[in-house]
Scaffold this motif. Structure first.
Motif, PDB file in Angstrom:
ATOM      1  N   VAL A 292      53.043  22.014  62.377  1.00 43.25           N
ATOM      2  CA  VAL A 292      53.217  20.587  62.902  1.00 43.25           C
ATOM      3  C   VAL A 292      53.032  20.247  64.139  1.00 43.25           C
ATOM      4  O   VAL A 292      52.556  19.216  64.462  1.00 43.25           O
ATOM      5  N   ALA A 293      53.408  20.945  65.151  1.00 49.84           N
ATOM      6  CA  ALA A 293      53.357  20.594  66.574  1.00 49.84           C
ATOM      7  C   ALA A 293      51.919  20.615  66.755  1.00 49.84           C
ATOM      8  O   ALA A 293      51.543  19.707  67.548  1.00 49.84           O
ATOM      9  N   THR A 294      51.153  21.584  66.385  1.00 47.65           N
ATOM     10  CA  THR A 294      49.557  21.754  66.807  1.00 47.65           C
ATOM     11  C   THR A 294      48.960  20.387  66.162  1.00 47.65           C
ATOM     12  O   THR A 294      47.966  19.999  66.770  1.00 47.65           O
ATOM     13  N   ALA A 295      49.351  20.114  64.839  1.00 51.98           N
ATOM     14  CA  ALA A 295      48.759  18.887  64.274  1.00 51.98           C
ATOM     15  C   ALA A 295      49.130  17.656  64.994  1.00 51.98           C
ATOM     16  O   ALA A 295      48.404  16.515  65.052  1.00 51.98           O
ATOM     17  N   THR A 296      50.143  17.645  65.411  1.00 55.07           N
ATOM     18  CA  THR A 296      50.582  16.488  66.217  1.00 55.07           C
ATOM     19  C   THR A 296      50.024  16.129  67.450  1.00 55.07           C
ATOM     20  O   THR A 296      49.805  15.034  67.980  1.00 55.07           O
ATOM     21  N   ILE A 297      49.632  17.083  68.151  1.00 51.86           N
ATOM     22  CA  ILE A 297      48.906  17.109  69.455  1.00 51.86           C
ATOM     23  C   ILE A 297      47.557  16.436  69.231  1.00 51.86           C
ATOM     24  O   ILE A 297      47.144  15.584  70.197  1.00 51.86           O
ATOM     25  N   GLY A 359      40.218  27.719  74.208  1.00 51.16           N
ATOM     26  CA  GLY A 359      40.745  26.547  74.675  1.00 51.16           C
ATOM     27  C   GLY A 359      39.821  25.574  75.487  1.00 51.16           C
ATOM     28  O   GLY A 359      39.837  24.280  75.237  1.00 51.16           O
ATOM     29  N   PRO A 360      39.310  26.037  76.501  1.00 50.38           N
ATOM     30  CA  PRO A 360      38.330  25.295  77.646  1.00 50.38           C
ATOM     31  C   PRO A 360      37.283  24.688  76.658  1.00 50.38           C
ATOM     32  O   PRO A 360      36.593  23.511  76.914  1.00 50.38           O
ATOM     33  N   LEU A 361      36.469  25.738  75.820  1.00 47.47           N
ATOM     34  CA  LEU A 361      35.422  25.205  74.950  1.00 47.47           C
ATOM     35  C   LEU A 361      35.878  23.938  74.073  1.00 47.47           C
ATOM     36  O   LEU A 361      35.078  22.966  74.074  1.00 47.47           O
ATOM     37  N   ALA A 362      37.123  24.115  73.408  1.00 47.37           N
ATOM     38  CA  ALA A 362      37.510  23.012  72.526  1.00 47.37           C
ATOM     39  C   ALA A 362      37.702  21.876  73.313  1.00 47.37           C
ATOM     40  O   ALA A 362      37.363  20.657  73.090  1.00 47.37           O
ATOM     41  N   GLU A 373      43.046  20.762  67.144  1.00 42.70           N
ATOM     42  CA  GLU A 373      42.629  21.008  66.086  1.00 42.70           C
ATOM     43  C   GLU A 373      42.398  22.626  65.711  1.00 42.70           C
ATOM     44  O   GLU A 373      42.592  23.239  64.915  1.00 42.70           O
ATOM     45  N   LEU A 374      41.976  23.111  67.179  1.00 42.01           N
ATOM     46  CA  LEU A 374      41.619  24.651  67.018  1.00 42.01           C
ATOM     47  C   LEU A 374      43.048  25.167  66.745  1.00 42.01           C
ATOM     48  O   LEU A 374      43.210  26.205  65.944  1.00 42.01           O
ATOM     49  N   GLY A 375      44.123  24.697  67.335  1.00 42.17           N
ATOM     50  CA  GLY A 375      45.263  25.312  67.295  1.00 42.17           C
ATOM     51  C   GLY A 375      45.791  25.210  65.695  1.00 42.17           C
ATOM     52  O   GLY A 375      46.367  26.149  65.039  1.00 42.17           O
TER      53      GLY A 375
END
Length: 403
Positions: A292-297, A359-362, A373-375
């Motif tokens: 839920v947290a990663t989707a919220t980002i 992370g930096p690529l995304a 989204e990556l998360g």
């Protein structure tokens, strides 16, 4: 000694071990906080100075493989003492070296011996009363988060006043000041855990154990994806906060680490849930929270208050999952906690380095929403692994009941 007195004594010992673990792990994140001042002082570009942050992480991963397994060969108190002394000396030497190559090599040694927390965690698992082992692991994992974020914050606050070299010397002093306390906390009652064997066999035994312990591999793979999620987000945090619409200073972006620090402070409370409900249910619930947290980002990355709450929850979830996974991995391998912890933490940092690369690529492709989204993808992979592990456990229990 009555039970209440014994509990208080153990709580004091655990507190000392947690502080030492936090100090040790903080040293490998110093180059990230000091990068700008370090580059200016050495007369190199910040990108070139980034090699120092890379070498210390590489040294840490290498140290996990080469030094942590020695817990099966030497006494924990001796190993922690020697590595603490070498760590302080390596920090002092790094602060005195005049050029980038020397500083990078110095921090390579810092990383190599800074894995003291990974020696303390299995030792604490053996020292703790049986009903407090989950809480002990949770406390020490929380201490690592405090060290990771607290060290960055302290270094960011000090660097403008005293410069990066003196900051590194301050941390070398902290390592030395903590040494007598950790020696007392470890005591002398922990014997060598494994049977005498050559160093080569000792290293090989780590991977042999992984082949024989499904619980260890399952927990390590889940944490691989979870820590990859954690690192993919926090690696780009400064880039996100110093860019529009925030345009924060580097110091301000560094102080955002207080969010992670707060999550580390509350992380030990999750250990009680591990002792009460077991590690697998805790992992399952915390994975749902992290998803839920990663989707919220994806939707709140530009709303700083909401984003701060999201990052607090995501960081807490990461720590809760690691506490449960690590407790499961160690409990499943009594008498072999040192090699079990070695394999587990190797997989954790392998996942962390993967996240740091992705992370930096995304972020370059679509900013923090793309990192979110990556998360989501990484957490879903962890969730699939959890489901497969739960099904495997049910089949094993069913087979045991039939036999």
């Amino acid at each position: 000694m009555d039970d209440a007195t014994g509990e208080r004594a153990w709580t004091r010992r655990l507190a000392v071990l947690a502080v030492v673990a936090a100090i040790a792990v903080s040293t490998i994140y110093l180059p990230q906080a000091l990068l700008t001042d370090l580059a200016e002082n050495l007369g190199v570009a910040p990108g070139a100075a980034g090699v120092v942050a890379t070498t210390v992480q590489a040294g840490y991963a290498l140290g996990i493989l080469l030094l942590v397994p020695l817990g099966d060969r030497v006494q924990v108190r001796t190993q922690v003492t020697v590595q603490s002394l070498v760590l302080a000396a390596a920090l002092a030497a790094s602060a005195a070296l005049p050029d980038l190559v020397g500083v990078a090599l110095g921090f390579l040694v810092v990383g190599l011996v800074a894995n003291i927390a990974q020696i303390i965690i299995p030792a604490a698992n053996r020292l703790a009363p049986p009903h407090r082992r989950g809480a002990a692991t949770g406390t020490l994992v929380g201490a690592l988060v405090i060290g990771i974020f607290g060290g960055r914050i302290v270094a960011s606050l000090l660097v403008d006043a005293i410069g990066w070299r003196w900051v590194v010397l301050v941390f070398a002093g902290l390592v030395l000041v903590a040494l007598p306390f950790v020696r007392r906390a470890l005591g002398g009652e922990l014997p060598v855990e494994g049977l005498p064997q050559s160093y080569g066999r000792l290293l090989l035994s780590t991977f042999v154990l992984a082949r024989r312990s499904p619980a260890l591999v399952q927990s390590a793979v889940i944490q691989f994806f979870v820590f990859a999620t954690f690192n993919s987000i926090w690696t780009v945090m400064v880039l996100h906060l110093t860019a529009p619409p925030f345009d924060w200073s580097v110091l301000g972006a560094g102080l955002f680490g207080l969010v992670g620090l707060a999550a580390g402070i509350v992380a030990p409370f999750g250990g009680r849930w591990i002792d009460r409900f077991g590690p697998m249910p805790v992992v399952g619930v915390a994975l749902a929270v992290l998803l839920v947290a990663t989707a919220t980002i994806v939707v709140d990355a530009t709303a700083i208050v909401l984003f701060g709450v999201t990052m607090f929850v995501a960081t807490w979830a990461n720590q809760a999952i690691q506490s449960a996974n690590q407790s499961r991995a160690l409990t499943a391998n009594p008498g072999r906690t040192a090699p079990a912890n070695t394999f587990f933490m190797f997989m954790v940092f392998l996942g962390g380095s993967t996240g740091a690369a992705l992370g930096p690529l995304a972020f370059a492709d679509g900013g923090m929403p793309r990192v979110g989204e990556l998360g989501v993808v990484l957490v879903l992979l962890a969730g699939v692994t959890w489901v497969l592990a739960a099904l495997h456990g049910r089949r094993a229990d069913a087979a045991a009941s039939v036999s």
